[in-house]
Design a protein around this motif. Structure first.
Motif, PDB file in Angstrom:
ATOM      1  N   MET A  14       0.610  -1.022  -0.362  1.00  0.00           N
ATOM      2  CA  MET A  14       0.137   0.078  -0.312  1.00  0.00           C
ATOM      3  C   MET A  14       0.784   0.970  -0.198  1.00  0.00           C
ATOM      4  N   ASN A  15       1.784   1.102   0.599  1.00  0.00           N
ATOM      5  CA  ASN A  15       2.853   2.292   0.797  1.00  0.00           C
ATOM      6  C   ASN A  15       3.674   2.676  -0.326  1.00  0.00           C
ATOM      7  N   ILE A  16       4.025   1.061  -1.753  1.00  0.00           N
ATOM      8  CA  ILE A  16       4.285   1.223  -2.321  1.00  0.00           C
ATOM      9  C   ILE A  16       3.068   2.308  -3.792  1.00  0.00           C
ATOM     10  N   THR A  17       2.263   1.707  -3.642  1.00  0.00           N
ATOM     11  CA  THR A  17       0.823   1.989  -4.801  1.00  0.00           C
ATOM     12  C   THR A  17       0.723   4.041  -4.360  1.00  0.00           C
ATOM     13  N   ASN A  18       0.399   4.859  -3.276  1.00  0.00           N
ATOM     14  CA  ASN A  18       0.908   5.596  -2.695  1.00  0.00           C
ATOM     15  C   ASN A  18       1.820   5.976  -2.564  1.00  0.00           C
ATOM     16  N   SER A  19       2.911   6.212  -3.948  1.00  0.00           N
ATOM     17  CA  SER A  19       4.301   6.582  -3.806  1.00  0.00           C
ATOM     18  C   SER A  19       4.078   7.171  -5.283  1.00  0.00           C
ATOM     19  N   ARG A  20       5.931   7.334  -5.435  1.00  0.00           N
ATOM     20  CA  ARG A  20       5.875   7.968  -7.582  1.00  0.00           C
ATOM     21  C   ARG A  20       5.827   7.023  -8.003  1.00  0.00           C
ATOM     22  N   VAL A  21       6.667   5.723  -6.752  1.00  0.00           N
ATOM     23  CA  VAL A  21       6.720   4.493  -8.021  1.00  0.00           C
ATOM     24  C   VAL A  21       5.140   3.671  -8.212  1.00  0.00           C
ATOM     25  N   GLY A  22       4.449   3.710  -7.782  1.00  0.00           N
ATOM     26  CA  GLY A  22       3.264   2.940  -8.118  1.00  0.00           C
ATOM     27  C   GLY A  22       2.512   3.688  -8.792  1.00  0.00           C
ATOM     28  N   ARG A  23       2.393   4.986  -8.502  1.00  0.00           N
ATOM     29  CA  ARG A  23       2.022   6.102  -9.641  1.00  0.00           C
ATOM     30  C   ARG A  23       2.724   5.979 -11.122  1.00  0.00           C
ATOM     31  N   ALA A  24       4.205   5.332 -11.037  1.00  0.00           N
ATOM     32  CA  ALA A  24       4.042   5.137 -11.707  1.00  0.00           C
ATOM     33  C   ALA A  24       3.996   3.713 -12.743  1.00  0.00           C
ATOM     34  N   PHE A  25       4.140   2.578 -12.022  1.00  0.00           N
ATOM     35  CA  PHE A  25       3.247   1.971 -12.249  1.00  0.00           C
ATOM     36  C   PHE A  25       1.873   1.986 -13.061  1.00  0.00           C
ATOM     37  N   LYS A  26       0.742   2.558 -12.153  1.00  0.00           N
ATOM     38  CA  LYS A  26      -0.566   2.824 -12.755  1.00  0.00           C
ATOM     39  C   LYS A  26       0.117   3.720 -14.311  1.00  0.00           C
ATOM     40  N   ALA A  27       0.384   4.538 -14.369  1.00  0.00           N
ATOM     41  CA  ALA A  27       0.493   5.467 -15.382  1.00  0.00           C
ATOM     42  C   ALA A  27       1.273   4.889 -16.428  1.00  0.00           C
ATOM     43  N   ILE A  28       1.773   3.434 -16.553  1.00  0.00           N
ATOM     44  CA  ILE A  28       2.610   2.966 -16.816  1.00  0.00           C
ATOM     45  C   ILE A  28       1.200   2.163 -17.853  1.00  0.00           C
ATOM     46  N   HIS A  29       0.209   1.556 -16.642  1.00  0.00           N
ATOM     47  CA  HIS A  29      -1.078   0.778 -17.339  1.00  0.00           C
ATOM     48  C   HIS A  29      -1.960   1.950 -17.806  1.00  0.00           C
ATOM     49  N   GLY A  30      -2.159   3.159 -17.771  1.00  0.00           N
ATOM     50  CA  GLY A  30      -3.285   4.110 -18.414  1.00  0.00           C
ATOM     51  C   GLY A  30      -2.800   4.918 -18.981  1.00  0.00           C
ATOM     52  N   SER A  31      -1.538   4.949 -19.425  1.00  0.00           N
ATOM     53  CA  SER A  31      -0.939   5.253 -21.060  1.00  0.00           C
ATOM     54  C   SER A  31       0.692   5.127 -20.524  1.00  0.00           C
ATOM     55  N   GLU A  32       1.617   4.471 -21.734  1.00  0.00           N
ATOM     56  CA  GLU A  32       2.676   4.136 -21.468  1.00  0.00           C
ATOM     57  C   GLU A  32       3.053   5.793 -22.430  1.00  0.00           C
ATOM     58  N   THR A  33       2.961   6.264 -23.167  1.00  0.00           N
ATOM     59  CA  THR A  33       2.960   7.355 -24.313  1.00  0.00           C
ATOM     60  C   THR A  33       3.479   8.194 -22.815  1.00  0.00           C
ATOM     61  N   ALA A  34       2.071   9.248 -22.332  1.00  0.00           N
ATOM     62  CA  ALA A  34       2.221   9.604 -21.182  1.00  0.00           C
ATOM     63  C   ALA A  34       2.930   9.815 -20.101  1.00  0.00           C
ATOM     64  N   ALA A  35       3.069   8.356 -19.574  1.00  0.00           N
ATOM     65  CA  ALA A  35       3.672   7.991 -18.315  1.00  0.00           C
ATOM     66  C   ALA A  35       5.509   8.504 -19.153  1.00  0.00           C
ATOM     67  N   SER A  36       5.937   7.522 -20.466  1.00  0.00           N
ATOM     68  CA  SER A  36       7.327   8.164 -20.639  1.00  0.00           C
ATOM     69  C   SER A  36       7.594   9.714 -21.100  1.00  0.00           C
ATOM     70  N   SER A  37       5.970  10.245 -21.631  1.00  0.00           N
ATOM     71  CA  SER A  37       6.805  12.148 -22.038  1.00  0.00           C
ATOM     72  C   SER A  37       6.795  12.890 -20.098  1.00  0.00           C
ATOM     73  N   MET A  38       6.230  11.975 -19.571  1.00  0.00           N
ATOM     74  CA  MET A  38       6.389  12.249 -17.956  1.00  0.00           C
ATOM     75  C   MET A  38       8.181  11.957 -17.459  1.00  0.00           C
ATOM     76  N   GLY A  39       8.805  11.364 -17.597  1.00  0.00           N
ATOM     77  CA  GLY A  39       9.919  11.351 -17.355  1.00  0.00           C
ATOM     78  C   GLY A  39       9.977   9.332 -16.844  1.00  0.00           C
ATOM     79  N   VAL A  40       8.776   8.455 -16.874  1.00  0.00           N
ATOM     80  CA  VAL A  40       9.017   7.512 -16.520  1.00  0.00           C
ATOM     81  C   VAL A  40       9.830   6.413 -17.215  1.00  0.00           C
ATOM     82  N   ASN A  41      10.208   5.362 -16.315  1.00  0.00           N
ATOM     83  CA  ASN A  41      11.243   4.734 -17.527  1.00  0.00           C
ATOM     84  C   ASN A  41      10.436   3.390 -17.786  1.00  0.00           C
ATOM     85  N   ILE A  42       9.990   3.206 -18.527  1.00  0.00           N
ATOM     86  CA  ILE A  42       8.716   2.188 -18.898  1.00  0.00           C
ATOM     87  C   ILE A  42       9.202   0.569 -18.807  1.00  0.00           C
TER      88      ILE A  42
END
Ligand SMILES: Nc1ncnc2c1ncn2[C@@H]1O[C@H](COP(=O)(O)OP(=O)(O)OP(=O)(O)O)[C@@H](O)[C@H]1O
Ligand SMILES: [Mg+2]
Lengths: 330, 257
Positions: A180-208
């Motif tokens: 739960m701590n992880i899901t409420n963090s930068r890392v957890g949001r990166a996970f969710k962002a990959i699910h939501g849109s890999e394009t947007a995630a990587s444009s925001m600096g997430v290393n997919i």
């Protein structure tokens, strides 16, 4: 500016802990307590799979493989090399993490069905290897004589039902809280962002690629922890549990409970372990039962049970709470 | 004139036989709003995708702050100060509005899996900072009251604003907007134009792809025109309105400056 509502988010954890503490005393039935111990182990794996599937939007049909690698690795190190269970378990977890890392790098480049097939293949390879282990285990049926965990001179063997139960659930709850701590963090949001849109995630600096491998390894580590506990609790392991059948059960638990919700993992595991017991479905038919359940849930409540319940709760809440209504109207 | 913040040199992209971007060169100067216009399929979005590394280049150079960046992967761009929005909205529907915007803070923070798992001090500090920053940007675009809504429940116009906010949260130096006003109604469009102005006044260089000529001619300092992958004109909005090549390129299309 942001109000601190952190006490609120601990409520479900505390409720769960209370139920878990009361349960074995209220039940008093060793068979039932042992089933709940197994639920604890499965919960660990399902929480990890939920991070992988529900949060990061990936899939694995091979997690029984990591469960098996953890169990066999710790068991073999203990039986063959005489390492104490705590040490063999830690080595087994690190070893499984390494395997997951090297499997994950090429595999997670695949998407959808291809990823499902590749992980399924991995799980089956592990199963075949474990089935051909008799040259090492000296026993055609599996690996026997695994030592139980010991703590302050107390042995956590199968006669110490309560001990195994609490050890399993203390670790399972720790995994829940960590997750739960992880899901409420930068890392957890990166996970969710990959699910939501890999394009947007990587444009925001997430290393997919990096985060996909991270969540995959993390989920494999949880499975390995469950595997080690399983091996040293049962003191005998056979390859038959570490195969596709179990992988599918685990995925079903994630889906039924609710993807993208950590609590879904607990609910799905409890439900799918107890339902067949209650319904006394014959062993051979339970996979068919899971299949039908999976179809029904996918069609009627794609967010799973917890997702469905949350929506219902919110609906009731907004109907009966005048404050929210006022907010909505004006 | 000042040194350009971005310099694109003979940028080229071929998709099989199709030359989507044909040796295009341009410079973007700091503090400007630079618009890229052109008929449908002219290669505008592809140009963005090349600059932000979503496609590998066929050939050409991209120089940002006097360094070549064409060999870097797309996830390095935000850290360098280049962020963008998308013509086809890229909202994370599985997250709340605030979470969507906080993803924009990813490159400003650095805590990892273990730090988060154990809630170490760095995690708490960065969470708090990211949250505050995201809330202030949501306030800037007027969505602070919907911070905890699921992003999927917002209107199309509001989702465009979420994307805009997400691209602003890490204080970019170069903001690349791809048709930020498409699909918006008139008041929303005016709001968007005003926000773009204010962002520029805060020192952010803005690149803007836009079909709405009124908006483009109103707010941009420089306009570059692409047609069939080639740059056919560049100049002030006034120059462009009177450029014969541009008028011909748009011939047959509705064109009201
Ligand atoms: N991934 C791709 N594969 C093949 N062809 C592509 C790809 N992306 C774009 N194209 C083609 O490249 C050309 C330029 O497309 P692009 O999207 O850059 O145009 P645009 O100027 O953004 O147009 P619009 O105003 O419609 O957004 C078009 O002919 C398009 O079909
Ligand atoms: Mg475009």
């Amino acid at each position: 500016m942001i109000k601190d509502s952190s006490y609120k988010k601990h409520i479900p954890t505390v409720i769960l802990a209370i139920i878990l503490i009361i349960y074995p005393f209220a039940s008093g039935n060793n068979y039932h307590i042992n089933v709940m111990t197994l639920v604890g182990l499965y919960t660990m794996i399902v929480v990890g799979l939920n991070l992988l599937m529900g949060y990061a939007g990936q899939i694995s049909l091979g997690h029984a493989g990591f469960f098996g690698i953890g169990a066999y690795c710790s068991g073999l190190l203990n039986v063959k090399m005489g390492l104490p269970p705590w040490i063999s378990a830690i080595i087994a977890i690190i070893f499984t993490a390494g395997i997951a890392y090297f499997i994950g790098i090429p595999t997670l480049k695949l998407k959808g069905h291809y990823l499902a097939m590749a992980t399924l293949g991995f799980g089956e390879v592990v199963h075949v290897i474990l089935s051909k282990m008799d040259w090492l285990t000296d026993n055609p049926d599996g690996l026997a004589d695994i030592k139980p965990f010991g703590l302050f001179g107390i042995k956590f063997d199968s006669s110490f039902v309560m001990g195994q139960y609490f050890m399993a659930w203390i670790i399972a709850v720790a995994i829940l809280v960590i997750s739960m701590n992880i899901t409420n963090s930068r890392v957890g949001r990166a996970f969710k962002a990959i699910h939501g849109s890999e394009t947007a995630a990587s444009s925001m600096g997430v290393n997919i690629a990096k985060y996909k491998v991270q969540v995959f390894v993390l989920s494999a580590v949880y499975a390995a922890v469950a595997g080690c506990l399983y091996a040293h609790f049962r003191q005998f392991i056979a390859p038959s549990i570490f195969q596709l059948h179990t992988s599918i059960t685990l995925v079903t638990m994630v889906v039924i409970g609710g993807q993208g919700n950590i609590w879904g993992a607990v609910l799905g595991t409890v439900l799918l372990t107890w339902l067949p017991e209650w319904l006394t479905v014959a062993e051979e038919y339970d996979i068919m039962f899971y299949g039908i359940l999976l179809m029904v849930v996918m069609i009627f409540m794609p967010d799973g049970l917890v997702g469905r319940l949350t929506t219902l709760f919110h609906r009731l809440w907004s109907r009966f709470s005048p404050r929210t209504q006022a907010e909505e109207n004006g | 004139m000042s040194t350009p913040i971005l310099e694109v040199d003979n940028l080229r992209k071929e998709f099989g036989g199709l030359v989507a971007v044909n040796d295009v060169s341009f410079k973007v100067h700091p503090g400007q709003i630079m618009a890229i216009i052109g008929p449908n399929g002219a290669g505008k979005t592809t140009t963005y995708n090349l600059i932000t590394k979503f496609y590998p280049l066929t050939s050409g150079n991209i120089i940002y702050k006097q360094k070549r960046i064409d060999h870097l992967p797309s996830h390095k761009m935000a850290g360098l100060g280049i962020t963008r929005t998308f013509q086809s909205l890229q909202i994370m529907n599985n997250m709340t509005v605030l979470e969507n915007v906080m993803v924009g803070y990813h490159c400003k923070s650095k805590h990892g899996l273990i730090t988060a798992a154990l809630r170490l001090p760095l995690y708490k500090k960065e969470e708090r900072d990211g949250r505050n920053k995201a809330m202030s940007v949501l306030e800037f675009v007027g969505l602070e009251s919907k911070a905890d809504w699921p992003a999927s429940s917002l209107s199309f116009g509001e989702q465009r604003m979420v994307e805009f906010a997400r691209a602003l949260v890490c204080d970019p130096d170069l903001l690349m907007l791809d048709e930020p006003a498409s699909g918006l109604n008139i008041p929303e469009m005016e709001h968007m134009a005003e926000l773009i102005y204010r962002v520029r006044d805060n020192g952010v260089t803005v690149m803007l792809i836009e079909h709405d000529m009124g908006l483009v001619m109103n707010i941009s300092d420089v306009v570059t025109v692409l047609n069939y992958g080639q740059k056919i004109a560049e100049g002030t909005p006034r120059d462009i309105q009177n450029n014969q090549d541009v008028i011909t390129a748009y011939l047959g299309e509705e064109l009201d400056f």
